[in-house]
Scaffold this motif. Structure first.
Motif, mmCIF file in Angstrom:
data_model
loop_
_atom_site.group_PDB
_atom_site.id
_atom_site.type_symbol
_atom_site.label_atom_id
_atom_site.label_comp_id
_atom_site.label_asym_id
_atom_site.label_seq_id
_atom_site.Cartn_x
_atom_site.Cartn_y
_atom_site.Cartn_z
ATOM 1 N N ARG A 2 34.273 2.427 148.757
ATOM 2 C CA ARG A 2 33.568 3.193 149.789
ATOM 3 C C ARG A 2 34.604 3.913 150.641
ATOM 4 O O ARG A 2 35.609 3.316 151.035
ATOM 5 C CB ARG A 2 32.711 2.262 150.624
ATOM 6 N N ILE A 3 34.353 5.195 150.919
ATOM 7 C CA ILE A 3 35.258 5.994 151.736
ATOM 8 C C ILE A 3 34.462 6.681 152.838
ATOM 9 O O ILE A 3 33.233 6.753 152.769
ATOM 10 C CB ILE A 3 36.059 7.012 150.896
ATOM 11 N N THR A 5 33.898 10.157 155.219
ATOM 12 C CA THR A 5 34.113 11.591 155.374
ATOM 13 C C THR A 5 33.377 12.064 156.619
ATOM 14 O O THR A 5 32.509 11.381 157.139
ATOM 15 C CB THR A 5 33.637 12.376 154.134
ATOM 16 N N TRP A 16 38.809 13.270 155.622
ATOM 17 C CA TRP A 16 38.650 11.992 154.931
ATOM 18 C C TRP A 16 39.504 10.942 155.636
ATOM 19 O O TRP A 16 40.654 11.201 155.983
ATOM 20 C CB TRP A 16 39.094 12.138 153.475
ATOM 21 N N TRP A 17 38.951 9.744 155.836
ATOM 22 C CA TRP A 17 39.659 8.658 156.500
ATOM 23 C C TRP A 17 40.716 8.081 155.564
ATOM 24 O O TRP A 17 40.424 7.701 154.436
ATOM 25 C CB TRP A 17 38.668 7.571 156.926
ATOM 26 N N THR A 18 41.972 7.998 156.036
ATOM 27 C CA THR A 18 43.084 7.532 155.202
ATOM 28 C C THR A 18 43.425 6.061 155.390
ATOM 29 O O THR A 18 44.272 5.533 154.690
ATOM 30 C CB THR A 18 44.368 8.331 155.510
ATOM 31 N N ALA A 29 42.085 9.546 150.817
ATOM 32 C CA ALA A 29 41.070 8.642 151.364
ATOM 33 C C ALA A 29 41.331 7.197 150.956
ATOM 34 O O ALA A 29 41.756 6.913 149.841
ATOM 35 C CB ALA A 29 39.678 9.071 150.901
ATOM 36 N N ALA A 30 41.062 6.289 151.895
ATOM 37 C CA ALA A 30 41.261 4.861 151.663
ATOM 38 C C ALA A 30 39.916 4.156 151.513
ATOM 39 O O ALA A 30 38.925 4.547 152.133
ATOM 40 C CB ALA A 30 42.024 4.260 152.831
ATOM 41 N N ASP A 31 39.910 3.120 150.708
ATOM 42 C CA ASP A 31 38.718 2.284 150.552
ATOM 43 C C ASP A 31 38.507 1.505 151.849
ATOM 44 O O ASP A 31 39.395 0.781 152.294
ATOM 45 C CB ASP A 31 38.923 1.330 149.380
ATOM 46 N N GLY A 36 33.689 -0.207 156.994
ATOM 47 C CA GLY A 36 33.335 1.194 157.186
ATOM 48 C C GLY A 36 32.561 1.489 158.455
ATOM 49 O O GLY A 36 32.896 2.417 159.198
ATOM 50 N N GLU A 59 37.538 5.212 141.977
ATOM 51 C CA GLU A 59 38.983 5.396 141.941
ATOM 52 C C GLU A 59 39.375 6.027 140.605
ATOM 53 O O GLU A 59 38.918 5.597 139.554
ATOM 54 C CB GLU A 59 39.689 4.052 142.118
ATOM 55 N N PRO A 64 40.623 8.799 144.953
ATOM 56 C CA PRO A 64 39.172 8.612 144.950
ATOM 57 C C PRO A 64 38.416 9.891 144.575
ATOM 58 O O PRO A 64 38.862 10.995 144.896
ATOM 59 C CB PRO A 64 38.850 8.236 146.390
#
Length: 98
Positions: A2-3, A5, A16-18, A29-31, A36, A59, A64
């Motif tokens: 899950r990422i 945005t 995108w969240w890193t 982007a990081a899981d 979340g 992945e 991702p």
């Protein structure tokens, strides 16, 4: 996987969240796993992202890839003209982190 945005508040760019900040590139982007919602609440409260939401992703060898077509278009750009897509390796693409 899950990422997260959303859109940058200043520019409207898709971000995108890193794992510690935001990037223009989905490859960064990081899981976020089960954290979340907490991350999104904190980032919304800090007014660093507009309209943020959590998405499912897969992945790949290149990072991702959003599972849903809507988010793939947000990540990779227009579907009609490949010359208009954001290319992370392209120095003219604004290869910087927000």
């Amino acid at each position: 996987m899950r990422i997260i945005t959303g859109n940058d508040l200043k520019t409207g760019a898709v971000i995108w969240w890193t794992g510690r900040d935001w990037s223009l590139h989905v490859e960064d982007a990081a899981d976020v796993g089960e954290q979340g919602e907490a991350i999104l609440t904190a980032e919304d409260g800090a007014r660093r992202v507009n309209g943020g939401y959590i998405i499912d992703a897969v992945e790949t060898g290149k990072g991702p890839r959003p599972a849903h077509i809507k988010d793939r278009i947000r990540a990779l750009g227009p579907t009609v003209r490949p010359d208009l897509t954001l290319k992370p390796a392209d120095p003219a693409s604004g290869d910087w982190v927000i």
